[in-house]
Design a protein around this motif. Structure first.
Motif, mmCIF file in Angstrom:
data_model
loop_
_atom_site.group_PDB
_atom_site.id
_atom_site.type_symbol
_atom_site.label_atom_id
_atom_site.label_comp_id
_atom_site.label_asym_id
_atom_site.label_seq_id
_atom_site.Cartn_x
_atom_site.Cartn_y
_atom_site.Cartn_z
ATOM 1 N N PHE A 33 -9.931 60.515 8.760
ATOM 2 C CA PHE A 33 -8.771 60.570 7.422
ATOM 3 C C PHE A 33 -8.974 61.929 7.355
ATOM 4 N N TYR A 35 -8.410 63.693 3.273
ATOM 5 C CA TYR A 35 -7.963 63.799 2.155
ATOM 6 C C TYR A 35 -7.969 64.995 1.245
ATOM 7 N N TYR A 48 -4.116 59.626 8.560
ATOM 8 C CA TYR A 48 -5.083 58.961 9.547
ATOM 9 C C TYR A 48 -4.969 59.146 10.946
ATOM 10 N N LEU A 91 -13.879 56.922 10.091
ATOM 11 C CA LEU A 91 -14.160 55.308 9.956
ATOM 12 C C LEU A 91 -14.871 54.998 11.217
ATOM 13 N N GLN A 96 -16.406 48.899 8.831
ATOM 14 C CA GLN A 96 -15.287 50.148 8.699
ATOM 15 C C GLN A 96 -15.778 51.174 7.584
ATOM 16 N N VAL A 98 -16.557 54.333 5.700
ATOM 17 C CA VAL A 98 -16.062 55.762 5.832
ATOM 18 C C VAL A 98 -17.242 56.923 5.421
ATOM 19 N N PHE B 34 -16.261 50.182 -1.500
ATOM 20 C CA PHE B 34 -17.374 51.260 -1.315
ATOM 21 C C PHE B 34 -17.661 52.132 -2.504
ATOM 22 N N TYR B 36 -19.277 55.710 -4.146
ATOM 23 C CA TYR B 36 -19.572 57.015 -3.852
ATOM 24 C C TYR B 36 -20.130 57.667 -5.049
ATOM 25 N N LEU B 46 -21.555 58.508 0.282
ATOM 26 C CA LEU B 46 -21.517 57.050 0.190
ATOM 27 C C LEU B 46 -22.764 56.554 -0.117
ATOM 28 N N ASN B 51 -19.294 44.070 0.146
ATOM 29 C CA ASN B 51 -18.375 43.121 0.929
ATOM 30 C C ASN B 51 -18.491 41.617 -0.256
ATOM 31 N N GLU B 59 -26.871 52.918 1.587
ATOM 32 C CA GLU B 59 -27.347 53.936 2.288
ATOM 33 C C GLU B 59 -28.897 54.330 2.027
ATOM 34 N N SER B 100 -8.034 45.661 7.661
ATOM 35 C CA SER B 100 -8.742 46.329 8.707
ATOM 36 C C SER B 100 -9.488 47.492 8.164
ATOM 37 N N GLY B 101 -8.997 47.808 6.967
ATOM 38 C CA GLY B 101 -9.824 49.166 6.400
ATOM 39 C C GLY B 101 -9.026 50.362 6.948
ATOM 40 N N GLU B 102 -8.004 50.536 7.407
ATOM 41 C CA GLU B 102 -7.363 51.725 8.007
ATOM 42 C C GLU B 102 -7.120 52.666 6.900
ATOM 43 N N LEU B 104 -7.865 53.781 2.883
ATOM 44 C CA LEU B 104 -8.983 53.364 1.539
ATOM 45 C C LEU B 104 -8.011 53.899 0.411
#
Lengths: 110, 115
Positions: A33, A35, A48, A91, A96, A98, B34, B36, B46, B51, B59, B100-102, B104
């Motif tokens: 990605f 941003y 992306y 990613l 998944q 990031v 997520f 941060y 992160l 989930n 982390e 799918s998390g492509e 955010l």
């Protein structure tokens, strides 16, 4: 582990073109990605990339080479409002996850 | 586009108190959220991956007993900073992914100041 590197700062002139590079080392790479983040605000999505090659979206383009672990963000016809931090993020993994790079602070000058 | 709502946007608290930050996905079901934190002039770090219905994955270096994460539903995750201290002062941002998390989607962030 993951390692994502970007230049810390860059300066460019209004109307010019600037390229911000990002190199990464990661396992389980799924995509990359870019941003944009203005100070004190949440990041906003720019691009992306999953496959190798160049993706163009208006004034912004993003390139990915998975074999080289390399990406760049290209900004054309720079405007003053483009002054911001640009974050490269990878990613990866089954969840998944990031992970963000350190970010590049771009200053556009008249 | 998808919207993630995060609040409060700013909170000032006394040392030793606990602060809860909420992150909601408004028009989609977020299977993963997520959290941060971001110090001034630094990038997003992160803290944990959350989930729905399971324990968060933290982390390295993040204290799970200090930063409690609850992801009780597909639209809500909360981060509670327990017994906050001045060094916990930071900008906290949540993000959520759909499927799918492509992509955010980020919340607007919470600026925490601990006095």
């Amino acid at each position: 582990g993951q390692n994502i590197d970007q230049p810390t700062e860059m300066t460019a002139t209004e109307g010019a073109i600037v390229q911000i590079n990002c190199t990464y080392q990661t396992s389980g790479f799924n995509g990359l990605f870019w941003y944009q983040q203005h100070a004190g605000e949440a990041p906003t999505f720019l691009s992306y990339n999953v496959l190798d090659g160049l993706e163009e979206k208006g004034r912004f383009s993003s390139f990915l080479s998975r074999s080289k672990g390399y990406s760049y963000l290209l900004l054309k016809e720079l405007q003053m409002k483009d002054s911001a931090s640009y974050l490269c993020a990878v990613l990866s993994g089954g969840y998944q996850k990031v992970t963000f790079g350190t970010g590049t602070k771009l200053q556009v000058i008249p | 586009g998808a919207v993630v709502s995060q609040h409060p946007s700013r909170v000032i608290c006394k040392s030793g108190t606990s602060v809860k930050i909420e992150c909601r996905s408004l028009d989609f079901q977020a299977t993963t959220m997520f959290w941060y934190r971001q110090f001034p002039k630094q990038s997003l770090m992160l803290m944990a991956t959350s989930n729905e219905g399971s324990k968060a994955t933290y982390e390295q270096g993040v204290e799970k007993d200090k930063f409690l994460i609850n992801h009780a539903s597909l639209t809500l995750s909360t981060l509670t900073v327990t017994s906050a201290h001045p060094e916990d002062s930071s900008f906290y941002i949540c993000s959520a992914s759909e499927g799918s998390g492509e992509k955010l989607f980020f919340g607007s962030g919470t600026q925490l100041s601990v006095l």
